[in-house]
Design a protein around this motif. Sequence first.
Motif, PDB file in Angstrom:
ATOM      1  N   LYS A 231      58.480  40.907  69.908  1.00 40.53           N
ATOM      2  CA  LYS A 231      59.795  40.485  69.429  1.00 40.53           C
ATOM      3  C   LYS A 231      60.834  41.573  69.596  1.00 40.53           C
ATOM      4  O   LYS A 231      62.011  41.300  69.895  1.00 40.53           O
ATOM      5  CB  LYS A 231      59.710  40.078  67.959  1.00 40.53           C
ATOM      6  N   ASN A 232      60.404  42.828  69.445  1.00 43.21           N
ATOM      7  CA  ASN A 232      61.348  43.946  69.446  1.00 43.21           C
ATOM      8  C   ASN A 232      61.184  44.873  70.643  1.00 43.21           C
ATOM      9  O   ASN A 232      61.545  46.047  70.568  1.00 43.21           O
ATOM     10  CB  ASN A 232      61.180  44.747  68.144  1.00 43.21           C
ATOM     11  N   LYS A 233      60.651  44.338  71.728  1.00 42.98           N
ATOM     12  CA  LYS A 233      60.367  45.158  72.902  1.00 42.98           C
ATOM     13  C   LYS A 233      61.574  45.981  73.348  1.00 42.98           C
ATOM     14  O   LYS A 233      61.456  47.169  73.667  1.00 42.98           O
ATOM     15  CB  LYS A 233      59.905  44.262  74.046  1.00 42.98           C
ATOM     16  N   ASP A 234      62.747  45.383  73.373  1.00 38.38           N
ATOM     17  CA  ASP A 234      63.940  46.072  73.863  1.00 38.38           C
ATOM     18  C   ASP A 234      64.384  47.214  72.955  1.00 38.38           C
ATOM     19  O   ASP A 234      65.231  48.026  73.348  1.00 38.38           O
ATOM     20  CB  ASP A 234      65.098  45.075  74.025  1.00 38.38           C
ATOM     21  N   TYR A 235      63.809  47.270  71.738  1.00 39.51           N
ATOM     22  CA  TYR A 235      64.146  48.339  70.804  1.00 39.51           C
ATOM     23  C   TYR A 235      63.049  49.407  70.757  1.00 39.51           C
ATOM     24  O   TYR A 235      63.147  50.362  69.994  1.00 39.51           O
ATOM     25  CB  TYR A 235      64.347  47.768  69.400  1.00 39.51           C
ATOM     26  N   ASN A 242      69.574  50.464  72.913  1.00 38.16           N
ATOM     27  CA  ASN A 242      68.997  49.127  72.817  1.00 38.16           C
ATOM     28  C   ASN A 242      70.097  48.114  73.131  1.00 38.16           C
ATOM     29  O   ASN A 242      71.220  48.498  73.466  1.00 38.16           O
ATOM     30  CB  ASN A 242      68.400  48.919  71.416  1.00 38.16           C
ATOM     31  N   PRO A 243      69.810  46.834  73.067  1.00 41.90           N
ATOM     32  CA  PRO A 243      70.830  45.842  73.414  1.00 41.90           C
ATOM     33  C   PRO A 243      72.118  45.948  72.609  1.00 41.90           C
ATOM     34  O   PRO A 243      73.161  45.411  73.025  1.00 41.90           O
ATOM     35  CB  PRO A 243      70.118  44.510  73.139  1.00 41.90           C
ATOM     36  N   GLU A 244      72.084  46.638  71.479  1.00 44.14           N
ATOM     37  CA  GLU A 244      73.279  46.772  70.658  1.00 44.14           C
ATOM     38  C   GLU A 244      74.158  47.944  71.067  1.00 44.14           C
ATOM     39  O   GLU A 244      75.261  48.101  70.557  1.00 44.14           O
ATOM     40  CB  GLU A 244      72.865  46.932  69.193  1.00 44.14           C
ATOM     41  N   GLY A 245      73.647  48.773  71.992  1.00 49.08           N
ATOM     42  CA  GLY A 245      74.447  49.902  72.444  1.00 49.08           C
ATOM     43  C   GLY A 245      73.585  51.024  72.981  1.00 49.08           C
ATOM     44  O   GLY A 245      72.456  51.243  72.508  1.00 49.08           O
ATOM     45  N   ALA A 246      74.106  51.755  73.968  1.00 45.24           N
ATOM     46  CA  ALA A 246      73.345  52.830  74.608  1.00 45.24           C
ATOM     47  C   ALA A 246      73.104  54.001  73.673  1.00 45.24           C
ATOM     48  O   ALA A 246      72.204  54.819  73.920  1.00 45.24           O
ATOM     49  CB  ALA A 246      74.084  53.302  75.864  1.00 45.24           C
ATOM     50  N   ASP A 247      73.888  54.117  72.611  1.00 44.24           N
ATOM     51  CA  ASP A 247      73.741  55.240  71.693  1.00 44.24           C
ATOM     52  C   ASP A 247      73.102  54.830  70.364  1.00 44.24           C
ATOM     53  O   ASP A 247      73.057  55.611  69.417  1.00 44.24           O
ATOM     54  CB  ASP A 247      75.105  55.873  71.423  1.00 44.24           C
ATOM     55  N   ARG A 248      72.596  53.618  70.324  1.00 43.90           N
ATOM     56  CA  ARG A 248      72.027  53.125  69.071  1.00 43.90           C
ATOM     57  C   ARG A 248      70.592  53.636  68.891  1.00 43.90           C
ATOM     58  O   ARG A 248      69.755  53.516  69.792  1.00 43.90           O
ATOM     59  CB  ARG A 248      72.014  51.590  69.044  1.00 43.90           C
ATOM     60  N   ASN A 250      66.651  53.820  67.515  1.00 43.76           N
ATOM     61  CA  ASN A 250      65.625  52.794  67.330  1.00 43.76           C
ATOM     62  C   ASN A 250      64.546  53.182  66.318  1.00 43.76           C
ATOM     63  O   ASN A 250      63.484  52.560  66.263  1.00 43.76           O
ATOM     64  CB  ASN A 250      64.947  52.492  68.679  1.00 43.76           C
ATOM     65  N   LYS A 251      64.848  54.189  65.519  1.00 43.30           N
ATOM     66  CA  LYS A 251      63.832  54.703  64.605  1.00 43.30           C
ATOM     67  C   LYS A 251      63.288  53.629  63.667  1.00 43.30           C
ATOM     68  O   LYS A 251      62.080  53.600  63.370  1.00 43.30           O
ATOM     69  CB  LYS A 251      64.386  55.861  63.784  1.00 43.30           C
ATOM     70  N   LYS A 252      64.154  52.745  63.210  1.00 38.52           N
ATOM     71  CA  LYS A 252      63.689  51.748  62.251  1.00 38.52           C
ATOM     72  C   LYS A 252      62.752  50.719  62.894  1.00 38.52           C
ATOM     73  O   LYS A 252      62.165  49.890  62.202  1.00 38.52           O
ATOM     74  CB  LYS A 252      64.855  51.037  61.591  1.00 38.52           C
ATOM     75  N   TYR A 253      62.612  50.798  64.230  1.00 37.28           N
ATOM     76  CA  TYR A 253      61.677  49.928  64.932  1.00 37.28           C
ATOM     77  C   TYR A 253      60.379  50.660  65.307  1.00 37.28           C
ATOM     78  O   TYR A 253      59.290  50.098  65.201  1.00 37.28           O
ATOM     79  CB  TYR A 253      62.328  49.345  66.197  1.00 37.28           C
ATOM     80  N   PHE A 254      60.505  51.919  65.786  1.00 28.50           N
ATOM     81  CA  PHE A 254      59.293  52.621  66.225  1.00 28.50           C
ATOM     82  C   PHE A 254      58.634  53.443  65.123  1.00 28.50           C
ATOM     83  O   PHE A 254      57.550  53.996  65.313  1.00 28.50           O
ATOM     84  CB  PHE A 254      59.554  53.488  67.457  1.00 28.50           C
ATOM     85  N   ASP A 255      59.257  53.556  63.986  1.00 28.91           N
ATOM     86  CA  ASP A 255      58.642  54.241  62.851  1.00 28.91           C
ATOM     87  C   ASP A 255      57.302  53.550  62.546  1.00 28.91           C
ATOM     88  O   ASP A 255      57.264  52.355  62.255  1.00 28.91           O
ATOM     89  CB  ASP A 255      59.560  54.149  61.640  1.00 28.91           C
ATOM     90  N   PRO A 256      56.169  54.265  62.605  1.00 32.86           N
ATOM     91  CA  PRO A 256      54.859  53.635  62.385  1.00 32.86           C
ATOM     92  C   PRO A 256      54.761  52.912  61.050  1.00 32.86           C
ATOM     93  O   PRO A 256      54.024  51.925  60.930  1.00 32.86           O
ATOM     94  CB  PRO A 256      53.881  54.817  62.440  1.00 32.86           C
ATOM     95  N   ARG A 257      55.500  53.379  60.052  1.00 33.29           N
ATOM     96  CA  ARG A 257      55.444  52.717  58.749  1.00 33.29           C
ATOM     97  C   ARG A 257      55.959  51.293  58.818  1.00 33.29           C
ATOM     98  O   ARG A 257      55.602  50.452  57.989  1.00 33.29           O
ATOM     99  CB  ARG A 257      56.242  53.529  57.726  1.00 33.29           C
ATOM    100  N   ILE A 258      56.791  51.000  59.832  1.00 32.40           N
ATOM    101  CA  ILE A 258      57.350  49.656  59.985  1.00 32.40           C
ATOM    102  C   ILE A 258      56.351  48.727  60.653  1.00 32.40           C
ATOM    103  O   ILE A 258      56.002  47.672  60.122  1.00 32.40           O
ATOM    104  CB  ILE A 258      58.663  49.709  60.795  1.00 32.40           C
ATOM    105  N   TRP A 259      55.870  49.132  61.855  1.00 28.27           N
ATOM    106  CA  TRP A 259      55.023  48.196  62.593  1.00 28.27           C
ATOM    107  C   TRP A 259      53.587  48.152  62.063  1.00 28.27           C
ATOM    108  O   TRP A 259      52.926  47.108  62.165  1.00 28.27           O
ATOM    109  CB  TRP A 259      55.050  48.473  64.098  1.00 28.27           C
TER     110      TRP A 259
END
Length: 284
Positions: A231-235, A242-248, A250-259
């Motif tokens: 679902k969050n591949k692009d992040y 990410n799709p929301e901007g080149a400077d955005r 992605n920690k809240k997606y790749f943080d192991p505590r999240i996934w």
Amino acid sequence: MGVKDVLTRKEGVIVGEDVYNLFKYAQQKGFAIPAIAKKLLPWLDGMLDADEKYFKQHGEPLFSSHMIDLSEESVQYNVDTTAKYLKRAAPMKQWLEMEIGITGGEEDGVNNEDVDNNSLYTQPEDIHMIYKTLSPISKYFSIAAGFGNVHGVYKPGNVKLHPELLGKHQKYVKDKEGSKEDKPVFLVFHGGSGSAKKEYTDAIGYGVVKVNLDTDLQYAYLTGIRDFVLKNKDYLMTAIGNPEGADRPNKKYFDPRIWIRTGEQTMSERVAEGLVDFNTAGQL
């Protein structure tokens, strides 16, 4: 002594004091059952040393139960060795689970996929011999008997479970011992993953008090993480952008505590489903 020191002992043996230091945090009830094969019996010696030490101090063992898997050894060695350890566990009213008969499939590097199907079915004479040997020592033991069980999950129809055999074991022991109990033996269902609900309920009806569910839970854990990643591949392709901007970021997606949490959630849901199937939901 630290965990690294314990686990890197040259002798491959963990002694009582080390076990106590390693596991002393586990003071609440309801521990998992550590499973022990023949080559790991020295570990069981060490854990029982720690159990006995803890029991002297607190009136209860460090672990509530242990499991010995000597199913690949001769029946006589299996039963004699189990009896030896049950004698140590008995004064602490500690539960001991043993296995008789081979569970098919593959688990933890042990491959029984090609064993003769007849070896997957425990004989009632063996169950009676175990009961007759162990019951005078302690009532706190259970038997994982083979009734076609297989580790892992397979295409429906490939695994032939016969939980009705457990009922025959119970009757055999009852008749031989003149027991007033219809189900005098505490039985265990190994290789429960992939089984139909009726197979669970039938087995429980024949005296199964514990069902092992591993592969199903492993897969359930994966599904949460898998779906999150897809679902969050692009992040997840880069730390920033990410799709929301080149400077955005992605920690809240790749943080192991999240996934990792998503895997825990889907596994929890599968556990809840199992508790309902096993008639244990809402019970302690």
